[in-house]
Design an enzyme around this catalytic site. Sequence first.
Site, PDB file in Angstrom:
ATOM      1  CB  SER A 158      -0.900   0.018   1.236  1.00 59.13           C
ATOM      2  OG  SER A 158      -1.535   1.285   1.383  1.00 59.13           O
ATOM      3  CE1 TYR A 172      -5.133  -1.926   3.853  1.00 59.87           C
ATOM      4  CE2 TYR A 172      -4.073   0.166   3.346  1.00 59.87           C
ATOM      5  CZ  TYR A 172      -4.547  -1.069   2.937  1.00 59.87           C
ATOM      6  OH  TYR A 172      -4.450  -1.436   1.614  1.00 59.87           O
TER       7      TYR A 172
END
Length: 261
Positions: A158, A172
């Site tokens: 990410s 996250y």
Amino acid sequence: MKTNTDQHTNTDPLTRPSAPLLGRAALVTGGSRGIGAATVLRLAREGADVALTYVNGKDAAANVVREVEALGRRAVALRADSADPAEAAGAVERAADALGGLDVLVNNAGVGLLGPIEGFSVADLDRVLAVNVRGVFLTAQAAAGRMADGGRIITIGSCMTQRVPGPGGTLYAMSKSALIGLTKALARELGGRGITANIIHPGPIDTDMNPADGPFADGQSALTALGRFGTADEVASTVAHLAGATYVTGAEFAVDGGHAA
């Protein structure tokens, strides 16, 4: 690497001018939609036979399988929840058995959970780490046992491992950042067998989970140097490049439109 004696060749130069992955067998976790589905189709266009996993999207997975078969390649959809240790590892075994081997693993399955740090429960923590970290580790571990020498392990990370632009991303970002260490360690551990391990960090990507016309899209686009969302195909093209690359390992690739610039 695995060879496939039952090869189907697409001769249409508009759909496949070359097939650099012809005869390879790949597994894409979370391959029924979004980046995963685009990756399955891109690998198939380049000649690979592909297995994909899904949890709830049975119909979507079946549609992806049909699209792969229309390209003249083999495909199989496997229901497997990456949060379940047995299913995460078992997907590798099932894919290798179905396709006659395994040359490429794409760790794409993941969950996103954003919010204030004080709002996360232990169950939230366990769920995100189970899918985004433990599941990836277990599929990579299983792949190391089944993969042909010279194989490829490609993990989807990410852009939030490179830059967290605002609050709400602690859980996250932490989970995806763990995959950087895993990737570099895999590169060292498996390099003697010619197996490469790399990680791709997508930025804002136009998918059904995060559409480019969604309520938060303008703010995300503004964070990129290019001022727009990326497409799932743009991420898939980098996956395909790494699936064929022979002297790239332990590396991070930002496909983020300049989010980290």
